[in-house]
Motif scaffolding. Structure first.
Motif, PDB file in Angstrom:
ATOM      1  N   GLN A 114      12.034 -12.421  -9.093  1.00 54.65           N
ATOM      2  CA  GLN A 114      11.771 -11.320  -8.292  1.00 54.65           C
ATOM      3  C   GLN A 114      10.497 -11.517  -7.701  1.00 54.65           C
ATOM      4  N   LEU A 115       9.113 -11.957  -8.358  1.00 58.02           N
ATOM      5  CA  LEU A 115       8.203 -12.085  -7.837  1.00 58.02           C
ATOM      6  C   LEU A 115       8.171 -13.568  -6.516  1.00 58.02           C
ATOM      7  N   ASP A 116       9.150 -14.172  -6.613  1.00 63.09           N
ATOM      8  CA  ASP A 116       9.317 -14.989  -5.619  1.00 63.09           C
ATOM      9  C   ASP A 116       9.969 -14.292  -4.225  1.00 63.09           C
ATOM     10  N   GLU A 117      10.881 -13.427  -4.433  1.00 68.14           N
ATOM     11  CA  GLU A 117      11.214 -12.941  -3.196  1.00 68.14           C
ATOM     12  C   GLU A 117      10.415 -11.650  -2.444  1.00 68.14           C
ATOM     13  N   ALA A 118       9.826 -12.384  -1.522  1.00 70.74           N
ATOM     14  CA  ALA A 118       8.543 -11.551  -0.782  1.00 70.74           C
ATOM     15  C   ALA A 118       9.379 -10.167  -0.370  1.00 70.74           C
ATOM     16  N   GLU A 119      10.596 -10.128   0.066  1.00 70.24           N
ATOM     17  CA  GLU A 119      11.088  -8.840   0.584  1.00 70.24           C
ATOM     18  C   GLU A 119      11.405  -7.573  -0.624  1.00 70.24           C
ATOM     19  N   ARG A 120      11.180  -8.075  -1.730  1.00 71.46           N
ATOM     20  CA  ARG A 120      11.120  -7.212  -3.151  1.00 71.46           C
ATOM     21  C   ARG A 120       9.886  -6.258  -3.019  1.00 71.46           C
ATOM     22  N   GLY A 121       8.820  -6.853  -2.959  1.00 75.68           N
ATOM     23  CA  GLY A 121       7.475  -6.331  -2.869  1.00 75.68           C
ATOM     24  C   GLY A 121       6.819  -6.318  -3.938  1.00 75.68           C
ATOM     25  N   PHE A 122       6.921  -7.150  -4.831  1.00 75.08           N
ATOM     26  CA  PHE A 122       6.653  -7.228  -6.281  1.00 75.08           C
ATOM     27  C   PHE A 122       5.091  -8.113  -6.237  1.00 75.08           C
ATOM     28  N   SER A 123       5.076  -8.971  -5.333  1.00 76.87           N
ATOM     29  CA  SER A 123       3.989 -10.001  -5.306  1.00 76.87           C
ATOM     30  C   SER A 123       2.916  -9.708  -4.396  1.00 76.87           C
ATOM     31  N   PHE A 124       1.737 -10.011  -4.666  1.00 82.29           N
ATOM     32  CA  PHE A 124       0.436  -9.865  -3.834  1.00 82.29           C
ATOM     33  C   PHE A 124       0.208 -11.162  -3.155  1.00 82.29           C
ATOM     34  N   LEU A 130       6.133  -2.916   0.616  1.00 79.21           N
ATOM     35  CA  LEU A 130       5.369  -2.444  -0.621  1.00 79.21           C
ATOM     36  C   LEU A 130       6.486  -1.653  -1.490  1.00 79.21           C
ATOM     37  N   ASP A 131       7.334  -2.366  -1.976  1.00 81.64           N
ATOM     38  CA  ASP A 131       8.675  -1.906  -2.569  1.00 81.64           C
ATOM     39  C   ASP A 131       8.522  -1.621  -4.216  1.00 81.64           C
ATOM     40  N   MET A 132       8.804  -2.873  -5.022  1.00 83.40           N
ATOM     41  CA  MET A 132       8.689  -2.894  -6.214  1.00 83.40           C
ATOM     42  C   MET A 132       9.802  -2.279  -7.154  1.00 83.40           C
ATOM     43  N   ARG A 133      10.830  -1.729  -6.308  1.00 80.14           N
ATOM     44  CA  ARG A 133      11.981  -0.964  -7.022  1.00 80.14           C
ATOM     45  C   ARG A 133      12.777  -2.073  -7.451  1.00 80.14           C
ATOM     46  N   MET A 134      12.998  -1.987  -8.770  1.00 74.04           N
ATOM     47  CA  MET A 134      14.104  -3.231  -9.491  1.00 74.04           C
ATOM     48  C   MET A 134      15.652  -2.592  -9.053  1.00 74.04           C
ATOM     49  N   SER A 135      15.798  -1.319  -9.029  1.00 73.58           N
ATOM     50  CA  SER A 135      17.203  -1.028  -8.686  1.00 73.58           C
ATOM     51  C   SER A 135      17.388  -0.664  -7.348  1.00 73.58           C
ATOM     52  N   GLY A 136      16.359  -0.801  -6.608  1.00 68.08           N
ATOM     53  CA  GLY A 136      16.155  -0.247  -5.092  1.00 68.08           C
ATOM     54  C   GLY A 136      16.327   1.014  -4.906  1.00 68.08           C
ATOM     55  N   GLU A 137      16.202   1.912  -5.821  1.00 71.61           N
ATOM     56  CA  GLU A 137      16.456   3.283  -5.798  1.00 71.61           C
ATOM     57  C   GLU A 137      15.029   4.079  -6.344  1.00 71.61           C
ATOM     58  N   GLY A 138      15.038   5.364  -5.722  1.00 70.20           N
ATOM     59  CA  GLY A 138      14.060   6.096  -6.262  1.00 70.20           C
ATOM     60  C   GLY A 138      12.589   6.122  -5.450  1.00 70.20           C
ATOM     61  N   GLU A 139      11.332   6.229  -5.932  1.00 69.06           N
ATOM     62  CA  GLU A 139      10.213   6.350  -5.172  1.00 69.06           C
ATOM     63  C   GLU A 139       9.731   4.697  -5.233  1.00 69.06           C
ATOM     64  N   THR A 179      -6.260   5.728   8.256  1.00 63.79           N
ATOM     65  CA  THR A 179      -5.986   5.281   9.398  1.00 63.79           C
ATOM     66  C   THR A 179      -4.567   5.078   9.731  1.00 63.79           C
ATOM     67  N   ALA A 180      -3.964   4.368   8.848  1.00 63.55           N
ATOM     68  CA  ALA A 180      -2.616   4.272   8.819  1.00 63.55           C
ATOM     69  C   ALA A 180      -1.878   3.870   7.427  1.00 63.55           C
ATOM     70  N   PRO A 181      -0.725   4.418   7.146  1.00 60.31           N
ATOM     71  CA  PRO A 181      -0.136   4.115   6.034  1.00 60.31           C
ATOM     72  C   PRO A 181      -0.020   2.523   5.503  1.00 60.31           C
ATOM     73  N   ILE A 182      -0.412   2.612   4.068  1.00 61.05           N
ATOM     74  CA  ILE A 182      -0.108   1.080   3.529  1.00 61.05           C
ATOM     75  C   ILE A 182       1.108   0.755   3.574  1.00 61.05           C
ATOM     76  N   LYS A 183       1.908  -0.313   4.260  1.00 67.28           N
ATOM     77  CA  LYS A 183       3.059  -0.836   4.173  1.00 67.28           C
ATOM     78  C   LYS A 183       3.320  -2.018   3.504  1.00 67.28           C
ATOM     79  N   THR A 184       2.497  -2.959   3.298  1.00 65.56           N
ATOM     80  CA  THR A 184       2.868  -4.416   2.846  1.00 65.56           C
ATOM     81  C   THR A 184       1.987  -4.582   1.749  1.00 65.56           C
ATOM     82  N   THR A 185       2.733  -5.766   1.055  1.00 70.36           N
ATOM     83  CA  THR A 185       1.835  -6.266  -0.212  1.00 70.36           C
ATOM     84  C   THR A 185       0.359  -6.558   0.080  1.00 70.36           C
ATOM     85  N   LEU A 186       0.613  -7.546   1.160  1.00 72.45           N
ATOM     86  CA  LEU A 186      -0.589  -8.338   1.415  1.00 72.45           C
ATOM     87  C   LEU A 186      -1.638  -7.555   1.937  1.00 72.45           C
ATOM     88  N   GLU A 187      -1.205  -6.390   2.689  1.00 67.74           N
ATOM     89  CA  GLU A 187      -2.319  -5.262   3.120  1.00 67.74           C
ATOM     90  C   GLU A 187      -2.884  -4.554   1.870  1.00 67.74           C
TER      91      GLU A 187
END
Length: 333
Positions: A114-124, A130-139, A179-187
């Motif tokens: 999961q860390l290695d999949e950038a689109e999951r949003g777990f990795s800095f 900026l996701d981090m949801r294991m199930s893809g559901e919820g907050e 200024t603007a919502p924080i949307k990505t992991t690297l941000e």
């Protein structure tokens, strides 16, 4: 201070490698003909080894992306493995029709896959939503980062990440999102690094904050406690439970679950001694950590800890969070 969960390495860290695998197999042995629940299937590393040792495996995972790995193993080990979508907190219900079950293994936390999949949003270390949801559901993590007030966000980072500079980080996050919502992991990682700096040789300054957000998003401490008690309900006398954790907050919960007296109040030697409740777990093994050989092969194993126990004949307990040292975010309980 707690150790970080599944240390991140380079962008090219390689495939997922199950940690403490030999120790897991030894703790569950003998395996031939036994029925084992792999409650955190992931990429199937433990399940494959269990199947190769002759066990029948009931694999459970809430992450829909792992299904292809399960399909491969079910095709390779025909009739020997069953995959059940769901959370390990419900493993007794999910595995009930596949019993009787002889053992349960739980590898807690986010997987390197999961860390290695950038689109999951777990990795800095990998840019993604900026996701981090294991199930893809919820907050999502973005919902928390952009929605919590300073104090609530700081309390969360401190309780779930043991981040000592949580208030300063939270202040920088709230200022940045104006200024603007924080949307990505690297941000987010850059904001955290800017807030507290970075010393050469130290872990990335975002490590603890990302851990805290991931735990909050996925309700990981609740899942862990519920899963431990589910295993206690599922296993009969002689059944074995093996748990691998990746930071001290999780390990403390598991340690106290196996030995409730560790979390109970000390008894005065000047007062009559009260008799403790019946032990639900016997032959509780001393904590095991990876050796140098494993660490050289897999640096991500370095914070892992294995604990294991054997089920006694005492009836299962009701789920109880008290005494397990479960972190609580101030202002929410």
């Amino acid at each position: 201070m707690g150790k970080r969960s599944v240390p991140e390495t380079s962008q090219n860290a390689g495939p997922h490698i199950p940690v403490l695998l030999d120790e897991v197999l030894a703790a569950l042995a003998p395996l031939k003909g036994k029925r084992i629940v792999d409650g955190t299937f992931g990429a199937g590393g433990y399940s494959r080894a269990l199947l190769q040792a002759g066990a029948h495996v009931v694999a459970i995972d809430r992450d829909p992306s792992v299904r292809p790995f399960a399909d491969v193993l079910m095709a390779e080990f025909t009739g020997q493995m069953t995959f059940v979508p769901g959370t390990f907190s419900e493993l007794d219900t999910l595995a009930a029709e596949h019993g009787p079950i002889d053992g349960v293994v739980l590898d807690i936390g986010v997987s390197s896959m999961q860390l290695d999949e950038a689109e999951r949003g777990f990795s800095f270390m990998r840019d993604g939503p900026l996701d981090m949801r294991m199930s893809g559901e919820g907050e999502s993590a973005a919902d928390l980062v952009n929605g919590l007030e300073v104090e609530a966000l700081a309390n969360l980072l401190y309780a779930f990440g043991e981040e000592r500079k949580s208030r300063r980080i939270a202040q920088f996050i709230v200022a940045a999102r104006e200024t603007a919502p924080i949307k990505t992991t690297l941000e987010l990682a850059r904001i955290i690094e800017k807030s507290i700096g970075r010393k050469p040789g130290d872990a990335h300054p975002a490590t603890r904050s990302f851990q805290a957000l991931r735990i909050a998003v996925n309700g990981e401490f609740d899942q862990l406690v519920e899963g431990l008690f589910a295993a206690e309900r599922l296993l009969s006398e002689g059944g074995k439970l093996v748990v691998i954790t990746f930071h001290s907050l999780e390990d403390r919960i598991v340690k106290r679950f196996f030995d409730p007296e560790k979390g109970g109040p000390a008894q005065s030697r000047h007062l009559p001694q009260t008799q403790g409740e019946a032990l639900r777990w016997i032959d509780v093994a001393k904590a095991r950590k990876p050796g140098e050989a494993e660490l050289s092969r897999n640096p991500r194993a370095r914070s892992s800890i294995l604990r294991a126990g054997t089920r006694s004949d005492a009836p299962a307990r009701a789920v109880k969070f008290a005494g397990l040292g479960v972190p609580v975010v101030r202002g929410t309980a």
